[in-house]
Design an enzyme around this catalytic site. Structure first.
Site, mmCIF file in Angstrom:
data_model
loop_
_atom_site.group_PDB
_atom_site.id
_atom_site.type_symbol
_atom_site.label_atom_id
_atom_site.label_comp_id
_atom_site.label_asym_id
_atom_site.label_seq_id
_atom_site.Cartn_x
_atom_site.Cartn_y
_atom_site.Cartn_z
ATOM 1 N N PRO A 88 0.818 -1.226 0.000
ATOM 2 C CA PRO A 88 0.000 0.000 0.000
ATOM 3 C C PRO A 88 0.848 1.270 0.000
ATOM 4 O O PRO A 88 0.436 2.303 -0.521
ATOM 5 C CB PRO A 88 -0.805 -0.101 1.306
ATOM 6 C CG PRO A 88 -0.804 -1.538 1.653
ATOM 7 C CD PRO A 88 0.485 -2.105 1.130
ATOM 8 N N GLU A 115 0.654 -8.851 7.785
ATOM 9 C CA GLU A 115 1.023 -7.437 7.996
ATOM 10 C C GLU A 115 1.870 -6.897 6.856
ATOM 11 O O GLU A 115 2.212 -5.714 6.833
ATOM 12 C CB GLU A 115 1.797 -7.277 9.309
ATOM 13 C CG GLU A 115 0.925 -7.216 10.535
ATOM 14 C CD GLU A 115 -0.135 -6.139 10.463
ATOM 15 O OE1 GLU A 115 0.201 -4.997 10.125
ATOM 16 O OE2 GLU A 115 -1.303 -6.441 10.726
ATOM 17 N N ARG A 153 -2.911 -5.731 -21.181
ATOM 18 C CA ARG A 153 -3.740 -5.008 -22.141
ATOM 19 C C ARG A 153 -2.889 -4.271 -23.177
ATOM 20 O O ARG A 153 -3.348 -3.962 -24.266
ATOM 21 C CB ARG A 153 -4.563 -3.990 -21.354
ATOM 22 C CG ARG A 153 -5.967 -3.862 -21.809
ATOM 23 C CD ARG A 153 -6.800 -3.017 -20.915
ATOM 24 N NE ARG A 153 -7.940 -2.580 -21.690
ATOM 25 C CZ ARG A 153 -7.942 -1.497 -22.427
ATOM 26 N NH1 ARG A 153 -6.907 -0.704 -22.449
ATOM 27 N NH2 ARG A 153 -9.012 -1.188 -23.153
ATOM 28 N N ASP A 168 -7.085 5.410 -24.974
ATOM 29 C CA ASP A 168 -7.612 5.135 -23.639
ATOM 30 C C ASP A 168 -7.281 6.292 -22.698
ATOM 31 O O ASP A 168 -6.358 7.071 -22.956
ATOM 32 C CB ASP A 168 -6.955 3.869 -23.065
ATOM 33 C CG ASP A 168 -7.767 2.612 -23.371
ATOM 34 O OD1 ASP A 168 -8.941 2.746 -23.743
ATOM 35 O OD2 ASP A 168 -7.211 1.512 -23.221
HETATM 36 C C1 LIG Z 1 -2.986 -6.489 4.792
HETATM 37 S S1 LIG Z 1 -1.824 -5.922 3.630
HETATM 38 C C2 LIG Z 1 -0.594 -5.219 4.651
HETATM 39 C C3 LIG Z 1 -0.886 -3.818 5.030
HETATM 40 C C4 LIG Z 1 0.191 -3.139 5.834
HETATM 41 N N1 LIG Z 1 0.177 -3.584 7.211
HETATM 42 C C5 LIG Z 1 0.006 -1.647 5.775
HETATM 43 O O1 LIG Z 1 -0.678 -1.104 6.631
HETATM 44 O O2 LIG Z 1 0.501 -1.018 4.832
HETATM 45 C C6 LIG Z 1 -1.088 -7.399 3.044
HETATM 46 C C7 LIG Z 1 -0.522 -7.321 1.646
HETATM 47 O O3 LIG Z 1 -1.536 -6.950 0.730
HETATM 48 C C8 LIG Z 1 -0.961 -6.245 -0.355
HETATM 49 N N2 LIG Z 1 -1.694 -4.974 -0.491
HETATM 50 C C9 LIG Z 1 -2.736 -4.556 0.268
HETATM 51 N N3 LIG Z 1 -3.198 -3.375 -0.146
HETATM 52 C C10 LIG Z 1 -2.444 -3.015 -1.210
HETATM 53 C C11 LIG Z 1 -2.423 -1.898 -2.075
HETATM 54 N N4 LIG Z 1 -3.276 -0.882 -1.916
HETATM 55 N N5 LIG Z 1 -1.527 -1.867 -3.073
HETATM 56 C C12 LIG Z 1 -0.635 -2.888 -3.237
HETATM 57 N N6 LIG Z 1 -0.599 -3.973 -2.441
HETATM 58 C C13 LIG Z 1 -1.480 -4.044 -1.438
HETATM 59 C C14 LIG Z 1 0.510 -6.081 -0.068
HETATM 60 O O4 LIG Z 1 1.214 -7.058 -0.787
HETATM 61 C C15 LIG Z 1 0.588 -6.323 1.417
HETATM 62 O O5 LIG Z 1 1.845 -6.851 1.802
#
Ligand SMILES: C[S@@+](CC[C@H](N)C(=O)[O-])C[C@H]1O[C@@H](n2cnc3c(N)ncnc32)[C@H](O)[C@@H]1O
Length: 220
Positions: A88, A115, A153, A168
């Site tokens: 994220p 996490e 794509r 696009d």
């Molecule tokens: C529950 S999330 C971890 C969130 C982390 N504790 C944080 O607060 O940033 C678990 C995994 O989901 C993926 N993930 C979740 N949201 C994402 C996003 N918006 N963009 C990219 N990957 C995401 C990532 O690979 C991450 O390691």
């Protein structure tokens, strides 16, 4: 192009692999490969995660587990692979990054769970950290599908009509702006008409109107 997805849940991608533009690209020789961290973990009983240093809730995916999965897929030579961890907090994924990644001969996407992934993966093993938006999903599988979808794509043979992607949203053809609106038959539905210019048959006016609509959408 070879897209390698590293995940604990390769079965989540079964639906994705059946999408038309994906199967079109695969039929042209590109490959979508899945690597389950559990298959190559150096730990016993399929362990892939551990408690966070410093304490706190949840578990963290281990760097040695991710490294072992990369080692099994590529050996010591990873220089020909663009490796992107999904997080994220990463670089915001957008059309320009999709176009950039589509130029790579080989792209690896590292899906996290729990996490997240030990930060040393981003610091030492990955070339990029990519976010699909400022929200938190349970795992990296949906983000990986988003990235694969947007990238595939752009590959030759993906779309029935390659022209349809040229203008696009966010492409150079529209100077990075959103696409203009589309309408189709019927010309009037429940009293709702379509812009007169689109029925005029005047291609120049249609073109000007579309560009103007695209520009104005960029300002919202
Ligand atoms: C529950 S999330 C971890 C969130 C982390 N504790 C944080 O607060 O940033 C678990 C995994 O989901 C993926 N993930 C979740 N949201 C994402 C996003 N918006 N963009 C990219 N990957 C995401 C990532 O690979 C991450 O390691």
């Amino acid at each position: 192009m070879i897209l390698d997805v590293f995940t604990l849940f390769p079965e989540h991608f079964e639906w994705f692999g059946r999408q038309r533009h994906v199967s079109n690209v695969l039929a042209q020789g590109s490959e979508l490969r899945f690597h389950n961290y559990r298959d190559t973990t150096p730990l016993s009983a399929g362990q892939v995660d551990d408690a966070p240093y410093g304490g706190g809730a949840g578990m963290v995916m281990r760097v040695d587990v991710v490294d072992a999965a990369l080692e099994a897929a590529y050996g010591a030579n990873r220089s020909a692979v663009r490796i992107a961890a999904l997080a994220p907090s990463g670089r915001q994924f957008d059309e320009a990054l999709a176009a950039e990644l589509a130029q790579e001969p080989r792209l690896a996407l590292l899906c996290g769970r729990y996490e997240g992934i030990d930060e040393r993966v981003v610091e030492h093993l990955a070339d990029d950290s990519i976010s699909i938006g400022r929200y938190v999903l349970a795992g990296g599988e949906l983000p990986a599908m988003v990235v694969c979808d947007a990238v595939m794509r752009k590959l030759p043979g993906a779309l029935g009509d390659a022209e349809s992607a040229v203008e696009d949203s966010f492409t150079d053809a529209l100077a990075g702006a959103p696409e203009y609106p589309h309408y189709t038959r019927p010309a009037t539905y429940r009293g709702w008409g379509v812009p007169e210019v689109l029925l005029s048959g005047d291609h120049g006016r249609v073109r000007d109107w579309r560009m103007e609509q695209s520009r104005s959408r960029a300002q919202h």
